[in-house]
Write a protein that holds these residues in place. Structure first.
Motif: not given
Ligand SMILES: C[S@@+](CC[C@H](N)C(=O)[O-])C[C@H]1O[C@@H](n2cnc3c(N)ncnc32)[C@H](O)[C@@H]1O
Length: 244
Positions: A6, A104-106, A109-110, A137-138, A179-180, A201-202, A236-238
């Protein structure tokens, strides 16, 4: 399809590093200038782990209407436009070559990459086999930074979007990951006894973390979010909301 974590280059798993090293070609889609940071991270990963002589195919991500009246059909149209780019990339691979998508991430997931590849398979114009390498994942990254669990003992947890949280608190759960969220959806639930673990931006040098009783810290999170988005052009926040 390779999950790359992430935002921290060290999120790459050994499996991901091996898969990057074994691929012949990579497709990277540019998402507009504000996302240049994200593309830069992918390029740095290739510099570090891809084999010499690998090919890099760069495309422009088709623009997506962010405020569609009919959410699903617009997303479908955007997926088809991406499917064509994927199809061309796969068609250009020689027999036996491996093409890679850095997700990005996993990937589970989304993320729409798997659905798009399924669409390409269904169209049947190119034949290929595919594998998925899981990524951090994030959500995992956020909870690790806050040193807390996703679920409480024997309890369910729900992962949802800001759009849905703004419509109401989900039924039968006390732990909700969001998320999102483009709209500060947590502000719709200030009357509840909630604790928030928030991160933007984790895993990157810009990381911002806040935790506390939602009613106490919501205003600060709104300010931080607005300021960070204005400064960087994107955010990008979660967050995890925990009730009781
Ligand atoms: C399209 S989704 C992709 C998620 C990704 N597949 C995952 O496993 O984290 C994008 C969302 O992931 C979250 N996200 C992704 N990277 C992030 C990060 N570094 N810090 C915080 N939130 C993040 C945010 O909620 C963002 O709106």
């Amino acid at each position: 399809m390779i999950g790359i974590g992430a935002g921290d280059p060290d999120h790459l798993t050994l499996q991901a590093v091996k898969a990057i090293g074994a691929a012949d070609a990579f497709l990277i889609l540019e998402k507009g200038e504000e996302k240049a940071d994200l593309t830069g991270l992918r390029r740095a990963m290739l510099d570090a782990h891809a084999r010499p002589g690998h090919r890099l195919v760069e495309g422009r991500d088709p623009d997506r209407d962010r405020t569609p009246a009919e959410y699903a059909p617009t997303v479908d149209g955007w997926r088809s436009a991406r499917a064509e780019i994927f199809e061309r990339f796969i068609a250009d691979l020689a027999d036996g070559e491996t093409g890679a998508f850095l997700v990005w991430g996993d990937p589970s997931l989304y993320d729409s990459t798997l659905a798009i590849l399924d669409e390409v398979l269904e169209r049947g114009r190119v034949a290929f086999e595919h594998e998925v390498v899981p990524g951090i994942s994030s959500v995992s990254a956020l909870l690790a930074r806050h040193r807390t669990n996703l679920n409480r003992v024997g309890r369910p947890v729900q992962i949802t979007t800001g759009r849905r949280l703004a419509e109401g608190w989900p039924q039968d759960v006390d732990d909700v990951v969001v998320m999102l969220d483009a709209r500060h959806a947590f502000t719709a639930h200030l009357d509840q006894d909630l604790f928030i673990y928030w991160g933007a931006y984790v895993g990157t040098p810009d990381e911002i973390l806040v935790s506390g009783r939602l009613a106490d810290v919501a205003g600060r999170i709104e300010e931080l979010r607005t300021e960070a988005r204005a400064r960087k052009g994107w955010i990008m926040d979660t967050y995890l909301l925990r009730r009781g």
